[in-house]
Design a protein around this motif. Sequence first.
Motif, mmCIF file in Angstrom:
data_model
loop_
_atom_site.group_PDB
_atom_site.id
_atom_site.type_symbol
_atom_site.label_atom_id
_atom_site.label_comp_id
_atom_site.label_asym_id
_atom_site.label_seq_id
_atom_site.Cartn_x
_atom_site.Cartn_y
_atom_site.Cartn_z
ATOM 1 N N LYS A 153 -12.354 15.536 6.872
ATOM 2 C CA LYS A 153 -11.152 16.167 6.299
ATOM 3 C C LYS A 153 -9.885 15.400 6.704
ATOM 4 O O LYS A 153 -8.957 15.235 5.888
ATOM 5 C CB LYS A 153 -11.059 17.623 6.758
ATOM 6 N N GLU A 154 -9.832 14.934 7.934
ATOM 7 C CA GLU A 154 -8.664 14.177 8.381
ATOM 8 C C GLU A 154 -8.547 12.853 7.621
ATOM 9 O O GLU A 154 -7.444 12.384 7.346
ATOM 10 C CB GLU A 154 -8.754 13.928 9.890
ATOM 11 N N PHE A 155 -9.696 12.271 7.265
ATOM 12 C CA PHE A 155 -9.691 11.046 6.462
ATOM 13 C C PHE A 155 -9.057 11.309 5.104
ATOM 14 O O PHE A 155 -8.249 10.507 4.618
ATOM 15 C CB PHE A 155 -11.127 10.525 6.291
ATOM 16 N N TYR A 156 -9.415 12.421 4.475
ATOM 17 C CA TYR A 156 -8.820 12.761 3.177
ATOM 18 C C TYR A 156 -7.299 12.889 3.300
ATOM 19 O O TYR A 156 -6.540 12.377 2.467
ATOM 20 C CB TYR A 156 -9.371 14.083 2.640
ATOM 21 N N LYS A 157 -6.874 13.575 4.342
ATOM 22 C CA LYS A 157 -5.434 13.784 4.542
ATOM 23 C C LYS A 157 -4.718 12.453 4.741
ATOM 24 O O LYS A 157 -3.664 12.198 4.145
ATOM 25 C CB LYS A 157 -5.225 14.698 5.756
ATOM 26 N N GLU A 158 -5.304 11.578 5.559
ATOM 27 C CA GLU A 158 -4.697 10.283 5.866
ATOM 28 C C GLU A 158 -4.573 9.403 4.620
ATOM 29 O O GLU A 158 -3.614 8.635 4.484
ATOM 30 C CB GLU A 158 -5.545 9.566 6.921
ATOM 31 N N HIS A 159 -5.525 9.542 3.681
ATOM 32 C CA HIS A 159 -5.548 8.689 2.497
ATOM 33 C C HIS A 159 -5.068 9.415 1.228
ATOM 34 O O HIS A 159 -5.317 8.952 0.112
ATOM 35 C CB HIS A 159 -6.960 8.131 2.283
ATOM 36 N N SER A 160 -4.368 10.534 1.423
ATOM 37 C CA SER A 160 -3.773 11.290 0.307
ATOM 38 C C SER A 160 -4.807 11.669 -0.745
ATOM 39 O O SER A 160 -4.547 11.605 -1.955
ATOM 40 C CB SER A 160 -2.627 10.483 -0.329
ATOM 41 N N ILE A 161 -5.991 12.048 -0.296
ATOM 42 C CA ILE A 161 -7.056 12.512 -1.178
ATOM 43 C C ILE A 161 -6.985 14.033 -1.225
ATOM 44 O O ILE A 161 -7.101 14.690 -0.188
ATOM 45 C CB ILE A 161 -8.432 12.045 -0.654
ATOM 46 N N PRO A 162 -6.732 14.623 -2.382
ATOM 47 C CA PRO A 162 -6.557 16.077 -2.443
ATOM 48 C C PRO A 162 -7.800 16.833 -1.968
ATOM 49 O O PRO A 162 -8.919 16.539 -2.382
ATOM 50 C CB PRO A 162 -6.273 16.341 -3.925
ATOM 51 N N THR A 163 -7.591 17.812 -1.099
ATOM 52 C CA THR A 163 -8.668 18.641 -0.557
ATOM 53 C C THR A 163 -8.064 19.975 -0.138
ATOM 54 O O THR A 163 -6.836 20.122 -0.068
ATOM 55 C CB THR A 163 -9.347 17.931 0.629
ATOM 56 N N ALA A 164 -8.904 20.959 0.137
ATOM 57 C CA ALA A 164 -8.401 22.278 0.533
ATOM 58 C C ALA A 164 -7.662 22.178 1.870
ATOM 59 O O ALA A 164 -8.115 21.481 2.779
ATOM 60 C CB ALA A 164 -9.565 23.259 0.643
ATOM 61 N N PRO A 165 -6.519 22.874 2.020
ATOM 62 C CA PRO A 165 -5.838 22.915 3.313
ATOM 63 C C PRO A 165 -6.787 23.400 4.403
ATOM 64 O O PRO A 165 -7.643 24.256 4.164
ATOM 65 C CB PRO A 165 -4.702 23.907 3.073
ATOM 66 N N PHE A 166 -6.637 22.865 5.626
ATOM 67 C CA PHE A 166 -7.596 23.169 6.679
ATOM 68 C C PHE A 166 -6.946 23.118 8.059
ATOM 69 O O PHE A 166 -5.868 22.550 8.236
ATOM 70 C CB PHE A 166 -8.742 22.156 6.644
ATOM 71 N N ILE A 167 -7.636 23.716 9.036
ATOM 72 C CA ILE A 167 -7.311 23.531 10.445
ATOM 73 C C ILE A 167 -8.620 23.282 11.177
ATOM 74 O O ILE A 167 -9.694 23.681 10.707
ATOM 75 C CB ILE A 167 -6.561 24.728 11.061
ATOM 76 N N LEU A 168 -8.540 22.618 12.320
ATOM 77 C CA LEU A 168 -9.705 22.342 13.149
ATOM 78 C C LEU A 168 -9.631 23.187 14.420
ATOM 79 O O LEU A 168 -8.556 23.416 14.954
ATOM 80 C CB LEU A 168 -9.767 20.857 13.517
ATOM 81 N N SER A 169 -10.790 23.631 14.885
ATOM 82 C CA SER A 169 -10.831 24.442 16.103
ATOM 83 C C SER A 169 -12.112 24.136 16.870
ATOM 84 O O SER A 169 -13.170 23.945 16.273
ATOM 85 C CB SER A 169 -10.775 25.930 15.758
ATOM 86 N N ASP A 170 -12.014 24.107 18.210
ATOM 87 C CA ASP A 170 -13.189 23.847 19.052
ATOM 88 C C ASP A 170 -14.057 25.077 19.243
ATOM 89 O O ASP A 170 -15.193 24.977 19.703
ATOM 90 C CB ASP A 170 -12.752 23.318 20.422
ATOM 91 N N SER A 171 -13.515 26.245 18.924
ATOM 92 C CA SER A 171 -14.291 27.487 19.017
ATOM 93 C C SER A 171 -13.780 28.428 17.934
ATOM 94 O O SER A 171 -12.894 28.070 17.160
ATOM 95 C CB SER A 171 -14.151 28.122 20.402
ATOM 96 N N PHE A 172 -14.312 29.626 17.892
ATOM 97 C CA PHE A 172 -13.882 30.528 16.821
ATOM 98 C C PHE A 172 -12.430 30.953 17.026
ATOM 99 O O PHE A 172 -12.025 31.327 18.132
ATOM 100 C CB PHE A 172 -14.777 31.764 16.758
ATOM 101 N N ASP A 173 -11.660 30.893 15.959
ATOM 102 C CA ASP A 173 -10.242 31.264 16.000
ATOM 103 C C ASP A 173 -10.092 32.672 15.438
ATOM 104 O O ASP A 173 -10.142 32.888 14.228
ATOM 105 C CB ASP A 173 -9.431 30.254 15.170
ATOM 106 N N TYR A 174 -9.925 33.637 16.340
ATOM 107 C CA TYR A 174 -9.844 35.041 15.909
ATOM 108 C C TYR A 174 -8.527 35.361 15.210
ATOM 109 O O TYR A 174 -8.366 36.434 14.626
ATOM 110 C CB TYR A 174 -10.044 35.970 17.113
ATOM 111 N N ASN A 175 -7.573 34.448 15.278
ATOM 112 C CA ASN A 175 -6.286 34.676 14.621
ATOM 113 C C ASN A 175 -6.213 34.022 13.241
ATOM 114 O O ASN A 175 -5.162 34.029 12.616
ATOM 115 C CB ASN A 175 -5.153 34.128 15.508
ATOM 116 N N ILE A 176 -7.346 33.496 12.801
ATOM 117 C CA ILE A 176 -7.355 32.799 11.522
ATOM 118 C C ILE A 176 -7.058 33.765 10.386
ATOM 119 O O ILE A 176 -7.487 34.919 10.401
ATOM 120 C CB ILE A 176 -8.716 32.096 11.290
ATOM 121 N N GLU A 177 -6.297 33.291 9.429
ATOM 122 C CA GLU A 177 -5.947 34.130 8.282
ATOM 123 C C GLU A 177 -7.112 34.171 7.298
ATOM 124 O O GLU A 177 -7.636 33.136 6.893
ATOM 125 C CB GLU A 177 -4.696 33.574 7.605
#
Length: 378
Positions: free
Chosen positions: A113-137
């Motif tokens: 996903k970071e590769f897509y972002k770096e090369h301006s390749i359209p993809t779904a917005p995202f965040i990365l997490s090392d464990s479950f993010d209970y505050n995720i929308e």
Amino acid sequence: MDKAFYNSNFKLGILGGGQLGRMFIQEAINYNASVHILDPSELAPCKDIATSFTQGDLMDYSTVVSFGQNLDLLTIEIEHVNVDALETLEKEGVEVYPQPHILRMIQDKGTQKEFYKEHSIPTAPFILSDSFDYNIELPVVQKLRKGGYDGKGVQILRDKKDVTHGFHEPSVFEDLIDFEKELSVIVARNTKGEVKTFPVVELEFNPEANLVEYLFSPAAISQEVEQKAQDLATQVAESTKVVGLLAVEMFLTKDGEVMVNEIAPRPHNSGHQTIEGNITSQFEQYLRAITGMPLGDTSIIAPSVMVNLLGEKDHTGEAFVEGLEEVMAISGATVHLYGKWKTKPYRKMGHVTVVDKELESAKEKAKKIKDTLKIKTR
């Protein structure tokens, strides 16, 4: 490449001996290619049709290095392989395609996903997490960064009750896209930098198994969307500089835009219809790409529908094909069984491609095939 790939002393190896390798060998035989297989299973579908077969762990460094050292060219039919070993082989002079650094990137969905972002390749917005993010929308799609395949390691979290089933390993959390269709483009890039795309196909998934159930070629989309999708696949191939094939899975949004969902650096389930439906199959194109040959004509010969043959839900054991005779009597239908003698629920056991003058007619035949041909146990 010092030796011609079609000579008997040229050794082409594949990590993985499943159905993709099996169909690759079936095409490579037309060019007298000698194909050698490494796979962990003694029952691998490629075992009896490969030039040689070695049983071994694809993730074990020494096993992969030992297998590859006497090869001229090494490729893959599954991404889950030891990349360190491939890098060693590459340094020792073995040609390795797709290139190891591309496999390393694709093995980690977060890095992908970071590769897509770096090369301006359209993809779904995202965040990365090392464990479950209970505050995720919510709603959100959670994907394990490593180890997922064929729908495993992916889940949609729509509300708070789904959160209790969230993965606690490093993950990608993507916005849930309200898409119109799921599309795929197979794109090839050879050692000389030549790039060709196959026409866009449309995918329909089995809701329980999260696997492709039907594939439609050509996709029912406008010429504008067709061009956008092919341009996007070309952009991904050029950005990665991959040698081989990429299956670029995409979403078509409600406002007519296309974005990349995931990519696979090999022949793919979404290209199986090319064997009967296109001038050049994805498997021949893969051989052409990794051996530096001119890429073949990807034009559609006739509209086609592919039906995946999945193991029936309540059947585990020795496989029995029900309804084969009836399906073989259907005009335009070609059956591909994958050489898997044991079935289990939702295991990919084969596929059927239907070609017809009209796509709607092919769809009708495909629905009949789906209702008739069942992979069961006696």
